[in-house]
Write a protein that holds these residues in place. Structure first.
Motif, PDB file in Angstrom:
ATOM      1  N   VAL A 158       0.771  -1.100   0.093  1.00 22.29           N
ATOM      2  CA  VAL A 158      -0.083   0.064   0.043  1.00 22.29           C
ATOM      3  C   VAL A 158       0.882   1.255   0.016  1.00 22.29           C
ATOM      4  O   VAL A 158       1.905   1.149   0.296  1.00 22.29           O
ATOM      5  N   SER A 159       0.351   2.255  -0.594  1.00 21.66           N
ATOM      6  CA  SER A 159       1.262   3.581  -0.603  1.00 21.66           C
ATOM      7  C   SER A 159       0.890   4.228   0.954  1.00 21.66           C
ATOM      8  O   SER A 159       0.175   3.582   1.797  1.00 21.66           O
ATOM      9  N   ARG A 160       1.608   5.163   1.083  1.00 19.16           N
ATOM     10  CA  ARG A 160       1.683   5.818   2.677  1.00 19.16           C
ATOM     11  C   ARG A 160       0.315   6.221   2.663  1.00 19.16           C
ATOM     12  O   ARG A 160      -0.126   6.472   3.817  1.00 19.16           O
ATOM     13  N   THR A 161      -0.130   7.104   1.546  1.00 15.53           N
ATOM     14  CA  THR A 161      -1.659   7.788   2.053  1.00 15.53           C
ATOM     15  C   THR A 161      -2.531   6.673   1.985  1.00 15.53           C
ATOM     16  O   THR A 161      -3.492   7.019   2.654  1.00 15.53           O
ATOM     17  N   GLN A 162      -2.612   5.303   1.084  1.00 17.57           N
ATOM     18  CA  GLN A 162      -3.471   4.503   1.543  1.00 17.57           C
ATOM     19  C   GLN A 162      -3.388   4.142   2.968  1.00 17.57           C
ATOM     20  O   GLN A 162      -4.480   3.849   3.634  1.00 17.57           O
ATOM     21  N   ALA A 163      -2.105   3.577   3.506  1.00 23.32           N
ATOM     22  CA  ALA A 163      -1.958   3.254   4.765  1.00 23.32           C
ATOM     23  C   ALA A 163      -2.606   4.215   5.927  1.00 23.32           C
ATOM     24  O   ALA A 163      -3.258   3.752   6.793  1.00 23.32           O
ATOM     25  N   LEU A 164      -2.524   5.460   5.640  1.00 21.78           N
ATOM     26  CA  LEU A 164      -3.114   6.619   6.517  1.00 21.78           C
ATOM     27  C   LEU A 164      -4.473   6.478   6.541  1.00 21.78           C
ATOM     28  O   LEU A 164      -5.247   6.645   7.548  1.00 21.78           O
ATOM     29  N   ARG A 165      -5.110   6.440   5.438  1.00 18.64           N
ATOM     30  CA  ARG A 165      -6.686   6.443   5.136  1.00 18.64           C
ATOM     31  C   ARG A 165      -7.324   5.156   5.873  1.00 18.64           C
ATOM     32  O   ARG A 165      -8.079   4.952   6.310  1.00 18.64           O
ATOM     33  N   LEU A 166      -6.304   3.889   5.734  1.00 17.18           N
ATOM     34  CA  LEU A 166      -6.881   2.572   6.281  1.00 17.18           C
ATOM     35  C   LEU A 166      -6.434   2.542   7.836  1.00 17.18           C
ATOM     36  O   LEU A 166      -6.817   1.386   8.308  1.00 17.18           O
ATOM     37  N   ALA A 167      -5.784   3.277   8.257  1.00 17.82           N
ATOM     38  CA  ALA A 167      -5.344   3.095   9.861  1.00 17.82           C
ATOM     39  C   ALA A 167      -6.438   3.215  10.758  1.00 17.82           C
ATOM     40  O   ALA A 167      -7.552   3.812  10.628  1.00 17.82           O
ATOM     41  N   PRO A 168      -6.199   2.190  11.731  1.00 12.83           N
ATOM     42  CA  PRO A 168      -7.357   2.402  12.862  1.00 12.83           C
ATOM     43  C   PRO A 168      -7.599   3.569  13.428  1.00 12.83           C
ATOM     44  O   PRO A 168      -6.584   4.698  13.356  1.00 12.83           O
ATOM     45  N   GLU A 169      -8.559   4.073  13.721  1.00 12.85           N
ATOM     46  CA  GLU A 169      -9.023   5.299  14.480  1.00 12.85           C
ATOM     47  C   GLU A 169      -8.066   5.628  15.482  1.00 12.85           C
ATOM     48  O   GLU A 169      -7.581   5.018  16.322  1.00 12.85           O
ATOM     49  N   GLY A 170      -7.598   6.973  15.420  1.00 13.01           N
ATOM     50  CA  GLY A 170      -6.856   7.513  16.450  1.00 13.01           C
ATOM     51  C   GLY A 170      -5.156   7.755  15.838  1.00 13.01           C
ATOM     52  O   GLY A 170      -4.570   8.161  16.520  1.00 13.01           O
ATOM     53  N   PHE A 171      -4.991   6.808  14.918  1.00 13.02           N
ATOM     54  CA  PHE A 171      -3.515   6.775  14.480  1.00 13.02           C
ATOM     55  C   PHE A 171      -3.412   7.672  13.317  1.00 13.02           C
ATOM     56  O   PHE A 171      -2.157   8.095  13.198  1.00 13.02           O
ATOM     57  N   ALA A 172      -4.231   8.361  12.625  1.00 12.57           N
ATOM     58  CA  ALA A 172      -4.044   9.092  11.271  1.00 12.57           C
ATOM     59  C   ALA A 172      -5.380   9.888  11.320  1.00 12.57           C
ATOM     60  O   ALA A 172      -6.267   9.362  10.953  1.00 12.57           O
ATOM     61  N   VAL A 173      -5.184  11.251  11.365  1.00 11.83           N
ATOM     62  CA  VAL A 173      -6.167  12.266  11.141  1.00 11.83           C
ATOM     63  C   VAL A 173      -5.757  13.113  10.044  1.00 11.83           C
ATOM     64  O   VAL A 173      -5.035  13.697  10.256  1.00 11.83           O
ATOM     65  N   LYS A 174      -6.768  13.130   8.972  1.00 15.44           N
ATOM     66  CA  LYS A 174      -6.536  14.192   8.007  1.00 15.44           C
ATOM     67  C   LYS A 174      -6.821  15.440   8.508  1.00 15.44           C
ATOM     68  O   LYS A 174      -7.736  15.820   9.261  1.00 15.44           O
ATOM     69  N   ILE A 175      -5.989  16.620   7.979  1.00 16.77           N
ATOM     70  CA  ILE A 175      -6.168  18.149   8.567  1.00 16.77           C
ATOM     71  C   ILE A 175      -6.130  18.889   7.529  1.00 16.77           C
ATOM     72  O   ILE A 175      -5.772  18.436   6.275  1.00 16.77           O
ATOM     73  N   ASP A 176      -6.614  19.968   7.698  1.00 13.26           N
ATOM     74  CA  ASP A 176      -6.889  21.157   6.473  1.00 13.26           C
ATOM     75  C   ASP A 176      -5.287  21.330   6.473  1.00 13.26           C
ATOM     76  O   ASP A 176      -4.391  21.491   7.088  1.00 13.26           O
ATOM     77  N   ASN A 177      -5.287  21.520   4.862  1.00 13.82           N
ATOM     78  CA  ASN A 177      -3.912  21.753   4.438  1.00 13.82           C
ATOM     79  C   ASN A 177      -3.052  23.074   4.967  1.00 13.82           C
ATOM     80  O   ASN A 177      -2.098  23.031   5.118  1.00 13.82           O
ATOM     81  N   SER A 178      -4.120  24.152   5.345  1.00 18.34           N
ATOM     82  CA  SER A 178      -3.480  25.336   5.722  1.00 18.34           C
ATOM     83  C   SER A 178      -2.846  25.231   7.085  1.00 18.34           C
ATOM     84  O   SER A 178      -2.108  26.081   7.477  1.00 18.34           O
ATOM     85  N   LYS A 179      -3.123  24.127   7.886  1.00 21.52           N
ATOM     86  CA  LYS A 179      -2.548  23.747   9.272  1.00 21.52           C
ATOM     87  C   LYS A 179      -1.026  23.415   9.067  1.00 21.52           C
ATOM     88  O   LYS A 179      -0.360  23.694   9.997  1.00 21.52           O
ATOM     89  N   VAL A 180      -0.596  23.139   7.871  1.00 15.58           N
ATOM     90  CA  VAL A 180       0.769  22.916   7.622  1.00 15.58           C
ATOM     91  C   VAL A 180       1.601  24.273   8.238  1.00 15.58           C
ATOM     92  O   VAL A 180       2.618  24.037   8.670  1.00 15.58           O
ATOM     93  N   VAL A 181       1.126  25.336   7.671  1.00 14.42           N
ATOM     94  CA  VAL A 181       1.927  26.678   7.976  1.00 14.42           C
ATOM     95  C   VAL A 181       1.629  26.652   9.622  1.00 14.42           C
ATOM     96  O   VAL A 181       2.785  27.301  10.014  1.00 14.42           O
ATOM     97  N   ASN A 182       0.552  26.541  10.178  1.00 12.68           N
ATOM     98  CA  ASN A 182       0.394  26.750  11.421  1.00 12.68           C
ATOM     99  C   ASN A 182       1.468  25.884  12.363  1.00 12.68           C
ATOM    100  O   ASN A 182       1.936  26.450  13.400  1.00 12.68           O
ATOM    101  N   VAL A 183       1.895  24.729  11.853  1.00 17.12           N
ATOM    102  CA  VAL A 183       2.855  24.099  12.573  1.00 17.12           C
ATOM    103  C   VAL A 183       4.220  24.822  12.586  1.00 17.12           C
ATOM    104  O   VAL A 183       4.873  24.931  13.810  1.00 17.12           O
TER     105      VAL A 183
END
Length: 149
Positions: A16-41
């Motif tokens: 699986v690709s990395r993004t597939q793995a993130l989409r398939l991860a059990p709840e709590g392990f991967a959360v998609k966030i708004d792209n604008s939050k990258v700048v906030n980091v």
């Protein structure tokens, strides 16, 4: 997982690709966030003086910066870090997906912000400063928790 580096091996093992793995991860392990939050980091780490690790690379090279981010600024669609020992130029229009990723390790949970382009290629990863055997910084955990709001 015992080490964050094992994640790549696990994705290859299951094809699986990395993004597939993130989409398939059990709840709590991967959360998609708004792209604008990258700048906030970067802005928040700079403002709160939180040392971070930044990984940028492609198939031929990986560059890693560890330390504080001080001077950030915008130029058109580019968000930049312009420190004497670290420069980063991030074209925010190329960000297609951003994720908070939590990986269990022998040292406790390790949290990353992972950023990808439209093709699912890795653009940049952010972590709180750490080394094996040292738990993740509480300040980093708090910064990431604020992104989930």
């Amino acid at each position: 997982l015992k080490d964050t580096h094992n994640f790549f091996t696990m994705t290859r093992k299951y094809g699986v690709s990395r993004t597939q793995a993130l989409r398939l991860a059990p709840e709590g392990f991967a959360v998609k966030i708004d792209n604008s939050k990258v700048v906030n980091v970067l802005e928040d780490a700079s403002e709160k003086n939180i040392p971070i690790m930044v990984f940028v690379g492609n198939r031929g090279i990986i560059q890693i910066h560890t330390g504080n981010v001080k001077k950030t600024l915008w130029h058109q669609q580019w968000f930049n870090v312009m420190d004497p020992d670290f420069n980063l130029h991030l074209d925010v229009t190329k960000i297609d997906q951003a994720w908070i990723v939590k990986k269990p390790t022998e040292d406790g949970e390790v949290t990353a912000i992972e950023v990808f382009n439209k093709q699912g290629d890795f653009i940049v990863q952010f972590f709180g400063k750490r080394k094996p055997g040292i738990p993740e910084l509480q300040e980093w955990k708090d910064l990431v928790a604020d992104l989930e709001k």
